[in-house]
Enzyme design. Structure first.
Site, PDB file in Angstrom:
ATOM      1  CB  VAL A 139      -0.932   0.013   1.227  1.00 30.49           C
ATOM      2  CG1 VAL A 139      -1.810   1.255   1.197  1.00 30.49           C
ATOM      3  CG2 VAL A 139      -1.780  -1.244   1.264  1.00 30.49           C
ATOM      4  CE  LYS A 140       2.987   4.479  -5.215  1.00 28.58           C
ATOM      5  NZ  LYS A 140       3.001   4.807  -6.678  1.00 28.58           N
TER       6      LYS A 140
END
Length: 950
Positions: A139-140
């Site tokens: 997840v960025k």
């Protein structure tokens, strides 16, 4: 050997900065994994926007997703994005397995809108992790000050994170520390760190782009050739030097006792990932940011064009640890020039957040457009033809609203969207449709009870927002078999109260007493009257069972309802003002009583709510677009919003009239809604009109359309809205609520207060209290008295009218009064008489005569109904109104139980209070009090108006 694949032997992984559904489905990603040893994929809003917005590749998946139920653009995007990420993760899973979790990742970004929201970032990251359900997901999360604690918390929960928007070495150290702290927390809680991975995405080319720009400025100003040479020598070197020194920090951070302790537990180091590696200057080699940053245990994420270029002519060497001292010298030399790398990297983070948000706007706009196309006839169509001038202003406002995130701020209840006073306390209506849907079981239970009781009629006793919404429902929907016929009473006129009593069967009627505050005079006196009538019909012990109350919690009405044993008490939301309350119990309780299918109504309404939601950019947001058009047209002098409602929804204009007038007419500003005027030729209109035409699909009227077309051609702005059916009525309630709130922002007012309504209430209260004490209203002296009528106004108006030719007869006063009407004004006829068909027709005849002769907008209103509606704009809005109040003797008054004052007395006090405020505000106002037979009196007035206009 393939240069891309050769990077593998130097310890560097290549990830692709691109993702699209067809790219994965057709095997192109698998091919790159096989031929180039690509080991990961990253995505971002810009990548998805390009894939979704520039092709029809996602049309079918979006349509398929909507088959299971409507979704907001954000939810719809997440639905299809999660599928894409899952498919890509599945293709990369063999890489992940082969490398034992060291690589093979796919990255999905949290919403860029959450870059400065720690809690929001954590919640969305957790949801995405849970939704994708793939171990090789990252997840960025951006490396903003608010992002850092989120990164630590998420790592501590065992979620793999791609930290993005890294530019500064100092921030990188903070990111690495957050990763280490998160791992320590995870291990302390019994977690296995071998399943947690992270990369720190260090952006490269953007730094050179900013530094080179400042260097160029200094080169242009330098006179010394050697100085110019020194400055030129720094170009294209700063970003690589910065990255090399960050890598040195990495080597120190992931060594030593702290790291060794985690490593012994199976933890993986947080690799540095080089991002933004596409070259932005034609002066540099297109593979520069790959060739100069090759090193062990790093990642280079490249766009397809850079990947192709490196495959074709890339040169591979262990470059990352070369010339570290030279890198230090580059940054030192840069500092000597006066260029601050810290300032540049700080700006780049802020700019990066903005750029990602801009990309998200485009992405959600593309999804919103495809959603609307897919839903087709499920949402009322809107077409704006505003003319070049207003169109340009709306375009400017649209971009301002987008760039300043105003629609998101509106939904987040940010009062600075308006005046910064108390607007945030009055925005419960935004989510009311969602909240009411959750209460459908209660509404259905109530509807079944109403049906079982065998009520033949249901009468809403209310005013303003409590009555006009239910009235639209009563007038629009046909009577449902087995349910009572719905009526609305919103008057203190004794003839109208008596007429309602005669129109229903008292013994089988349900009375819905509707008052937000519980202290509003009109519903309270109407309740007293009909409670006694019901008691006479069914007995005191059963009377309460014929009443329900809708009111805010703890109001005086709630106390009365409990004392008198009302059948039900429904609570309103204190954060919803009356005129915004139709999609709350104030509108839905009467609808349920009448057997309206609330589930259908709300489901269709929610499609419009989603279309106007915080994730729909202004350009694609129908409510925002209508509001920007209304607001900018108003600022352009076209402040008479003329509402044209077709036969099936003829009463909608009365509700919209109240919403617009009471919301925007204040502080000397505002939009004046014009409802009920017959559509005319362009020649009868001034340059102050904005037309909104509302109809249902299939209600074609060529003559009407021809007139609208003619108005357009004549330069008048026209908005056309076509509802799919009357079942979509709730959509228009919400569209107009959003539009009015947005218009209020453009006008610079608070659209949720009503300061001038209270002024009339105070004067009315003073007059009624005087009557309660003395048995009579204070005496008043007419300026002129005749057999047919008395005329009243204040001294200032009287003097001006006399100078304009007013003498001893009615016609002369009206003539002088109408002479005061100038272009851009409006004339309002305010009649305190029974609102029935005959009187509506009479007022309509009068107003049309005024419009056609004076070519100004006209209003025809009945008191006291309009006091809670357009009365606010008349008193607090722009001073462009010319008012003719019409009062009359009541043929037969009507007593009110527990009150000394009668209905006629209260109505008279309301009229006088209303007129008093108008004159206090120096409005151009004249009152005509008709004597004797009302029908004859109105005929005399009609004749006098006709004569005065000639």
């Amino acid at each position: 050997m393939n240069p891309v694949k050769a990077l593998e032997s130097h310890g560097q992984a290549v990830w692709l900065d691109f993702l699209a559904r067809g790219f994965v489905a057709k095997g192109d990603l698998k091919k790159l994994i096989d031929t180039d040893a690509v080991k990961g994929v990253t995505s971002n809003p810009a990548i998805f926007e390009k894939a979704i917005g520039s092709s029809d590749e996602y049309d079918a998946p979006i349509a398929q997703a909507l088959k299971s139920g409507d979704k907001s653009p954000a939810d719809l995007f997440e639905y299809i994005a999660v599928e894409d990420i899952q498919h890509a993760a599945d293709v990369l899973k063999p890489v992940y397995d082969m490398m034992k979790g060291d690589d093979g990742f796919v990255s999905l970004e949290v919403s860029p809108y959450l870059a400065n929201d720690t809690k929001g970032t954590v919640a969305e990251a957790e949801r995405l992790w849970s939704s994708v359900k793939r171990p090789n997901l990252m997840v960025k999360v951006p490396a903003t000050p608010e992002g850092l604690p989120a990164i630590q918390q998420l790592i501590g929960e065992g979620i793999s994170i791609n930290v993005t928007l890294l530019f500064a070495q100092k921030t990188y150290v903070e990111v690495a520390q957050a990763y280490l702290s998160g791992l320590e927390k995870y291990v302390a809680g019994g977690g296995d760190p071998s399943h947690v991975a992270s990369v720190a995405s260090f952006f490269v080319s953007r730094i050179d782009a900013q530094v080179d720009k400042q260097l160029d400025d200094r080169i242009a100003k330098a006179n010394d050739p050697s100085e110019k040479a020194r400055l030129k020598d720094l170009k294209g070197k700063v970003a690589i030097a910065n990255a090399k020194l960050a890598y040195q920090e990495y080597l120190e951070l992931f060594a030593g006792p702290r790291w060794e302790k985690l490593k012994a537990k199976g933890a993986k180091p947080q690799r540095l990932l080089w991002a933004s590696t596409g070259v932005k200057s034609k002066d540099y080699r297109d593979t520069l940011y790959v060739e100069e940053l090759i090193g062990k245990n790093t990642v280079n994420t490249v766009p397809p064009a850079t990947l192709d270029a490196f495959r074709d002519h890339g040169e591979v060497r262990d470059s990352l640890e070369e010339n570290v001292e030279d890198a230090k010298k580059v940054l030192a030399d840069l500092a000597k020039t006066g260029i601050s790398l810290d300032a540049i990297t700080t700006h780049l983070v802020e700019d990066g957040v903005k750029l990602f948000a801009d990309a998200a706007d485009k992405l959600y706009g593309a999804v919103a457009h495809k959603r609307a196309t897919s839903l087709g006839g499920g949402i009322g169509a809107q077409k704006l033809a505003l003319g070049d001038g207003i169109t340009k202003k709306v375009a400017t406002s649209t971009e301002e609203w987008r760039s300043q995130a105003k629609i998101r701020r509106l939904w987040h209840k940010d009062k600075s969207v308006w005046t910064g006073s108390d607007e945030d306390k009055w925005l419960g209506w935004l989510n009311s449709a969602f909240g009411e849907k959750a209460k459908l079981a209660d509404y259905n239970d109530f509807a079944n009870w109403v049906k079982a009781q065998g009520f033949t009629d249901a009468v809403v006793l209310g005013m303003g927002g409590s009555s006009l919404g239910p009235e639209v429902l009563a007038q629009t929907f046909a009577k449902v078999s087995g349910f009572p016929k719905l009526h609305v009473l919103d008057s203190t006129d004794p003839a109208q109260v008596r007429a309602m009593g005669a129109a229903v069967k008292i013994a089988t009627t349900l009375f819905i007493v509707s008052s937000k505050s519980g202290g509003t005079t009109e519903p309270n006196v109407m309740k007293n009257y009909f409670f006694e009538e019901v008691t006479k019909a069914v007995g005191a012990d059963k009377a309460g069972g014929h009443f329900v109350a809708i009111t805010d919690p703890g109001s005086s009405l709630e106390k009365v309802a409990k004392t008198q044993k009302f059948a039900r008490i429904f609570h309103g939301d204190p954060t919803i003002g009356g005129r915004y309350s139709v999609l709350s119990p104030f509108g839905l309780v009467p609808a349920a009583a009448a057997g309206v299918d609330l589930a259908k109504l709300l489901d269709l309404t929610l499609s419009m709510v989603r279309s106007c939601g915080p994730d729909v950019p202004p350009a694609e947001n129908p409510g925002v677009q209508l509001g920007l058009a209304m607001g900018n047209a108003g600022l352009d002098g076209r402040d008479k919003v003329t509402i044209l409602s077709s036969k099936k929804i003829a009463d909608f204009g009365a509700w919209a009239e109240q919403l617009i007038a009471e919301s925007t007419g204040k502080d000397g500003k505002g939009l004046i809604p014009i409802d009920g005027e017959t559509l005319g030729e362009p020649s009868v209109y001034g340059t102050d009109r904005f037309f909104i035409d509302l109809r249902t699909s299939g209600e074609d009227d060529k003559g009407h359309d021809d007139k609208l077309d003619a108005l357009e051609k004549a330069g008048h702005p026209v908005a056309r809205i076509v509802m799919p059916s009357i079942d979509h009525l709730g959509q228009e309630f919400f569209r107009f609520e959003i539009a009015t709130a947005v218009a209020g922002s453009i006008l610079g007012i608070n659209p949720f207060n009503q300061p001038d309504v209270e002024a009339a209430k105070i004067k009315t209260r003073e007059l009624t209290e005087s009557f309660e004490k003395t048995g009579a209203l204070p005496p008043e002296t007419p300026v002129v008295s005749s057999k047919e009528a008395d005329l009243y106004t204040d001294d200032s108006n009287a003097e001006l009218l006399k100078k304009a030719g007013a003498n001893s007869d009615l016609t002369s006063w009206l003539k002088a009064h109408f002479r005061r009407v100038t272009p851009g004004d409006y004339v309002a006829l305010l009649a305190y008489v029974e609102r029935d068909g005959a009187h509506i027709d009479t007022l309509q005849q009068m107003r049309m005569a005024v419009r056609d002769k004076k070519k100004v907008a006209t209003c025809a209103e009945f008191g006291p109904r309009f006091l809670h509606s357009t009365g606010q704009a008349y008193k607090g809005g722009p001073d462009t109104g010319v008012f003719l109040q019409i009062t009359a003797d009541d043929a037969k008054d009507l007593a009110i139980p527990d009150y000394r004052a009668s209905f006629g007395v209260i109505k008279a006090a309301q009229a006088r209070g209303d007129f008093g405020v108008l004159t206090d505000r120096n409005r151009r106002a004249l009152r005509v009090h008709l004597k004797g037979d009302l029908k004859a009196g109105l005929a005399v007035l009609d004749k006098a108006i006709t004569a005065a206009l000639n």
